[in-house]
Scaffold this motif. Structure first.
Motif, PDB file in Angstrom:
ATOM      1  N   PRO A   8       0.810  -1.213   0.000  1.00  0.00           N
ATOM      2  CA  PRO A   8       0.000   0.000   0.000  1.00  0.00           C
ATOM      3  C   PRO A   8       0.838   1.255   0.000  1.00  0.00           C
ATOM      4  O   PRO A   8       0.388   2.301  -0.448  1.00  0.00           O
ATOM      5  N   ALA A   9       2.087   1.140   0.497  1.00  0.00           N
ATOM      6  CA  ALA A   9       2.920   2.331   0.584  1.00  0.00           C
ATOM      7  C   ALA A   9       3.251   2.904  -0.781  1.00  0.00           C
ATOM      8  O   ALA A   9       3.543   4.091  -0.915  1.00  0.00           O
ATOM      9  N   GLY A  10       3.205   2.058  -1.839  1.00  0.00           N
ATOM     10  CA  GLY A  10       3.577   2.533  -3.165  1.00  0.00           C
ATOM     11  C   GLY A  10       2.427   3.180  -3.906  1.00  0.00           C
ATOM     12  O   GLY A  10       2.604   3.694  -5.002  1.00  0.00           O
ATOM     13  N   SER A  11       1.244   3.193  -3.316  1.00  0.00           N
ATOM     14  CA  SER A  11       0.073   3.706  -4.005  1.00  0.00           C
ATOM     15  C   SER A  11      -0.212   5.144  -3.588  1.00  0.00           C
ATOM     16  O   SER A  11      -0.161   5.468  -2.399  1.00  0.00           O
ATOM     17  N   ALA A  12      -0.561   5.966  -4.579  1.00  0.00           N
ATOM     18  CA  ALA A  12      -0.882   7.370  -4.265  1.00  0.00           C
ATOM     19  C   ALA A  12      -2.114   7.459  -3.374  1.00  0.00           C
ATOM     20  O   ALA A  12      -2.311   8.422  -2.665  1.00  0.00           O
ATOM     21  N   ARG A  13      -2.943   6.406  -3.382  1.00  0.00           N
ATOM     22  CA  ARG A  13      -4.176   6.422  -2.588  1.00  0.00           C
ATOM     23  C   ARG A  13      -3.915   6.228  -1.093  1.00  0.00           C
ATOM     24  O   ARG A  13      -4.738   6.598  -0.278  1.00  0.00           O
ATOM     25  N   THR A  14      -2.791   5.605  -0.753  1.00  0.00           N
ATOM     26  CA  THR A  14      -2.534   5.349   0.679  1.00  0.00           C
ATOM     27  C   THR A  14      -1.192   5.883   1.162  1.00  0.00           C
ATOM     28  O   THR A  14      -0.881   5.773   2.349  1.00  0.00           O
ATOM     29  N   ALA A  15      -0.398   6.448   0.260  1.00  0.00           N
ATOM     30  CA  ALA A  15       0.977   6.838   0.622  1.00  0.00           C
ATOM     31  C   ALA A  15       1.028   7.780   1.815  1.00  0.00           C
ATOM     32  O   ALA A  15       1.875   7.626   2.703  1.00  0.00           O
ATOM     33  N   VAL A  16       0.115   8.737   1.862  1.00  0.00           N
ATOM     34  CA  VAL A  16       0.168   9.737   2.941  1.00  0.00           C
ATOM     35  C   VAL A  16      -0.073   9.059   4.299  1.00  0.00           C
ATOM     36  O   VAL A  16       0.633   9.339   5.273  1.00  0.00           O
ATOM     37  N   VAL A  17      -1.017   8.126   4.343  1.00  0.00           N
ATOM     38  CA  VAL A  17      -1.299   7.421   5.602  1.00  0.00           C
ATOM     39  C   VAL A  17      -0.066   6.636   6.040  1.00  0.00           C
ATOM     40  O   VAL A  17       0.351   6.683   7.201  1.00  0.00           O
ATOM     41  N   TRP A  18       0.537   5.915   5.079  1.00  0.00           N
ATOM     42  CA  TRP A  18       1.722   5.116   5.428  1.00  0.00           C
ATOM     43  C   TRP A  18       2.874   5.994   5.894  1.00  0.00           C
ATOM     44  O   TRP A  18       3.623   5.615   6.806  1.00  0.00           O
ATOM     45  N   GLU A  19       3.023   7.121   5.295  1.00  0.00           N
ATOM     46  CA  GLU A  19       4.135   7.995   5.712  1.00  0.00           C
ATOM     47  C   GLU A  19       3.938   8.501   7.130  1.00  0.00           C
ATOM     48  O   GLU A  19       4.876   8.522   7.928  1.00  0.00           O
ATOM     49  N   VAL A  20       2.717   8.903   7.456  1.00  0.00           N
ATOM     50  CA  VAL A  20       2.425   9.370   8.822  1.00  0.00           C
ATOM     51  C   VAL A  20       2.634   8.216   9.815  1.00  0.00           C
ATOM     52  O   VAL A  20       3.266   8.374  10.865  1.00  0.00           O
ATOM     53  N   LEU A  21       2.121   7.042   9.446  1.00  0.00           N
ATOM     54  CA  LEU A  21       2.251   5.874  10.333  1.00  0.00           C
ATOM     55  C   LEU A  21       3.713   5.475  10.517  1.00  0.00           C
ATOM     56  O   LEU A  21       4.148   5.169  11.628  1.00  0.00           O
ATOM     57  N   SER A  22       4.451   5.467   9.422  1.00  0.00           N
ATOM     58  CA  SER A  22       5.856   5.049   9.486  1.00  0.00           C
ATOM     59  C   SER A  22       6.640   5.926  10.447  1.00  0.00           C
ATOM     60  O   SER A  22       7.435   5.427  11.248  1.00  0.00           O
ATOM     61  N   ALA A  23       6.410   7.230  10.375  1.00  0.00           N
ATOM     62  CA  ALA A  23       7.133   8.153  11.252  1.00  0.00           C
ATOM     63  C   ALA A  23       6.733   7.917  12.712  1.00  0.00           C
ATOM     64  O   ALA A  23       7.585   7.896  13.608  1.00  0.00           O
ATOM     65  N   ALA A  24       5.431   7.698  12.951  1.00  0.00           N
ATOM     66  CA  ALA A  24       4.959   7.474  14.332  1.00  0.00           C
ATOM     67  C   ALA A  24       5.533   6.176  14.883  1.00  0.00           C
ATOM     68  O   ALA A  24       5.949   6.103  16.047  1.00  0.00           O
ATOM     69  N   LEU A  25       5.596   5.133  14.044  1.00  0.00           N
ATOM     70  CA  LEU A  25       6.111   3.845  14.496  1.00  0.00           C
ATOM     71  C   LEU A  25       7.617   3.914  14.738  1.00  0.00           C
ATOM     72  O   LEU A  25       8.124   3.344  15.705  1.00  0.00           O
ATOM     73  N   ALA A  26       8.303   4.628  13.876  1.00  0.00           N
ATOM     74  CA  ALA A  26       9.758   4.752  14.046  1.00  0.00           C
ATOM     75  C   ALA A  26      10.065   5.437  15.374  1.00  0.00           C
ATOM     76  O   ALA A  26      11.004   5.062  16.079  1.00  0.00           O
ATOM     77  N   GLU A  27       9.257   6.411  15.730  1.00  0.00           N
ATOM     78  CA  GLU A  27       9.465   7.123  16.996  1.00  0.00           C
ATOM     79  C   GLU A  27       9.157   6.208  18.188  1.00  0.00           C
ATOM     80  O   GLU A  27       9.821   6.259  19.228  1.00  0.00           O
ATOM     81  N   ALA A  28       8.144   5.347  18.037  1.00  0.00           N
ATOM     82  CA  ALA A  28       7.695   4.512  19.157  1.00  0.00           C
ATOM     83  C   ALA A  28       8.613   3.316  19.405  1.00  0.00           C
ATOM     84  O   ALA A  28       8.652   2.799  20.519  1.00  0.00           O
ATOM     85  N   GLY A  29       9.338   2.851  18.376  1.00  0.00           N
ATOM     86  CA  GLY A  29      10.275   1.746  18.570  1.00  0.00           C
ATOM     87  C   GLY A  29       9.837   0.468  17.907  1.00  0.00           C
ATOM     88  O   GLY A  29       8.776   0.415  17.283  1.00  0.00           O
ATOM     89  N   PRO A  30      10.660  -0.620  18.060  1.00  0.00           N
ATOM     90  CA  PRO A  30      10.358  -1.876  17.370  1.00  0.00           C
ATOM     91  C   PRO A  30       9.353  -2.727  18.147  1.00  0.00           C
ATOM     92  O   PRO A  30       9.054  -2.444  19.308  1.00  0.00           O
ATOM     93  N   ASP A  31       8.872  -3.757  17.493  1.00  0.00           N
ATOM     94  CA  ASP A  31       8.033  -4.789  18.107  1.00  0.00           C
ATOM     95  C   ASP A  31       6.878  -4.212  18.921  1.00  0.00           C
ATOM     96  O   ASP A  31       6.700  -4.506  20.099  1.00  0.00           O
ATOM     97  N   LEU A  32       6.087  -3.385  18.272  1.00  0.00           N
ATOM     98  CA  LEU A  32       4.963  -2.719  18.949  1.00  0.00           C
ATOM     99  C   LEU A  32       3.707  -3.578  18.874  1.00  0.00           C
ATOM    100  O   LEU A  32       3.585  -4.443  18.004  1.00  0.00           O
ATOM    101  N   HIS A  33       2.782  -3.308  19.776  1.00  0.00           N
ATOM    102  CA  HIS A  33       1.466  -3.955  19.686  1.00  0.00           C
ATOM    103  C   HIS A  33       0.504  -3.000  18.985  1.00  0.00           C
ATOM    104  O   HIS A  33       0.195  -1.917  19.506  1.00  0.00           O
ATOM    105  N   VAL A  34       0.060  -3.409  17.818  1.00  0.00           N
ATOM    106  CA  VAL A  34      -0.876  -2.610  17.020  1.00  0.00           C
ATOM    107  C   VAL A  34      -2.240  -3.287  17.074  1.00  0.00           C
ATOM    108  O   VAL A  34      -2.340  -4.501  16.879  1.00  0.00           O
ATOM    109  N   VAL A  35      -3.279  -2.511  17.340  1.00  0.00           N
ATOM    110  CA  VAL A  35      -4.647  -3.030  17.276  1.00  0.00           C
ATOM    111  C   VAL A  35      -5.306  -2.397  16.062  1.00  0.00           C
ATOM    112  O   VAL A  35      -5.319  -1.169  15.925  1.00  0.00           O
ATOM    113  N   ASP A  36      -5.817  -3.235  15.163  1.00  0.00           N
ATOM    114  CA  ASP A  36      -6.447  -2.741  13.939  1.00  0.00           C
ATOM    115  C   ASP A  36      -7.949  -3.032  14.031  1.00  0.00           C
ATOM    116  O   ASP A  36      -8.406  -4.145  13.770  1.00  0.00           O
ATOM    117  N   ALA A  37      -8.718  -2.014  14.428  1.00  0.00           N
ATOM    118  CA  ALA A  37     -10.165  -2.171  14.609  1.00  0.00           C
ATOM    119  C   ALA A  37     -10.849  -2.093  13.249  1.00  0.00           C
ATOM    120  O   ALA A  37     -10.662  -1.116  12.521  1.00  0.00           O
TER     121      ALA A  37
END
Ligand SMILES: C[S@@+](CC[C@H](N)C(=O)[O-])C[C@H]1O[C@@H](n2cnc3c(N)ncnc32)[C@H](O)[C@@H]1O
Length: 247
Positions: A8-37
């Motif tokens: 999804p990161a390569g698609s113009a339809r979702t790239a902005v979401v992935w970029e925001v998420l990637s930065a937030a995850l990088a700040e939070a660290g590895p091996d996180l618990h993500v809940v996808d409702a």
């Protein structure tokens, strides 16, 4: 997070979401618990598991959960993705309070009876310092799309309907404004950090144009990025994305 044309990161339809998420995850660290409702078949969950996180998907659809497990297994990620059958309102009873580093609520708030109640209940799964990623349909985009499709009555209905629906044929799907999403998120006790428009122009450009012109897809992706946080473009995007912090 991988940024390639396969995910999804390569698609113009979702790239902005992935970029925001990637930065937030990088700040939070590895091996996180993500809940996808309402994570469905794992369009976000599986790439997040591939990036090294543990993902719990809660979704009412058994078919979607089966597809999710197949998709995860095909990529050798079965042990990093857990699918649980349930509704957004049931989330607090299914995932331990304060256990999640990131809560995704993507394209789900449109489908619940009481978005404020559902969101306020769900964010309890976040730990202090955890973040919410909320993606929801934008009412303004529906107003424009119905008018452009030659249905000015439906456009006017989408403008004035309390839930942003364009008429009886529109099913149960709600739509939101940027202000309404800010209010929902603040009302749930979170601090809004970022708000972006997603698919500002990518839904308006026919795929054939992108295929025919060399470099057009990359140029469109760059344009989506540039427009996503600029007014008035942000506020006519098909979807709005909020990143919010639980303080
Ligand atoms: C449009 S899909 C979005 C899937 C995924 N979040 C994404 O962005 O790719 C909506 C999903 O929400 C699920 N859903 C519908 N009603 C729900 C509810 N009340 N609570 C949680 N999920 C729900 C559906 O089963 C479906 O998987």
């Amino acid at each position: 997070m991988p940024h390639d044309s396969r995910g999804p990161a390569g698609s113009a339809r979702t790239a902005v979401v992935w970029e925001v998420l990637s930065a937030a995850l990088a700040e939070a660290g590895p091996d996180l618990h993500v809940v996808d409702a309402g994570g469905g078949t794992g369009g976000f969950a599986v790439p997040l598991a591939a990036a090294g996180h543990r993902v719990t998907v809660v979704d009412p659809s058994p078919d979607s959960l089966a597809a999710l497990q197949r998709r995860a297994a095909e990529r050798g990620l079965g042990d990093r993705v857990t699918g649980l059958q349930g509704d957004l309102t049931e989330l607090p009873g299914m995932v331990a309070a304060g256990s999640a580093d990131l809560l995704l609520c993507h394209s789900v708030l449109e489908l619940v009876d009481d978005p404020a109640e559902a969101l306020a209940g769900s964010v309890g799964v976040l730990r202090q310092g955890g973040r919410l990623s909320l993606l929801a349909a934008n009412r303004a985009a529906a107003v424009l799309a119905r008018a452009l499709a030659g249905h000015p009555d439906e456009s006017a209905h989408a403008l004035t309907d309390p839930a942003g629906r364009w008429g009886p044929g529109d099913g149960m799907r709600r739509r939101f404004s940027a202000d309404a999403l800010r209010e929902l998120v603040s009302g749930a006790g979170l601090h809004v950090e970022q708000l972006h428009g997603v698919r500002v122009v990518s839904d308006l450009v026919p795929g054939a144009v992108l295929d025919a012109e060399p470099g057009a897809a990359a140029a469109l992706l760059a344009l989506e990025r540039a427009l996503s946080d600029r007014l008035p473009f942000r506020d006519i995007a098909t979807q709005l994305h909020v990143l919010a912090l639980r303080r």
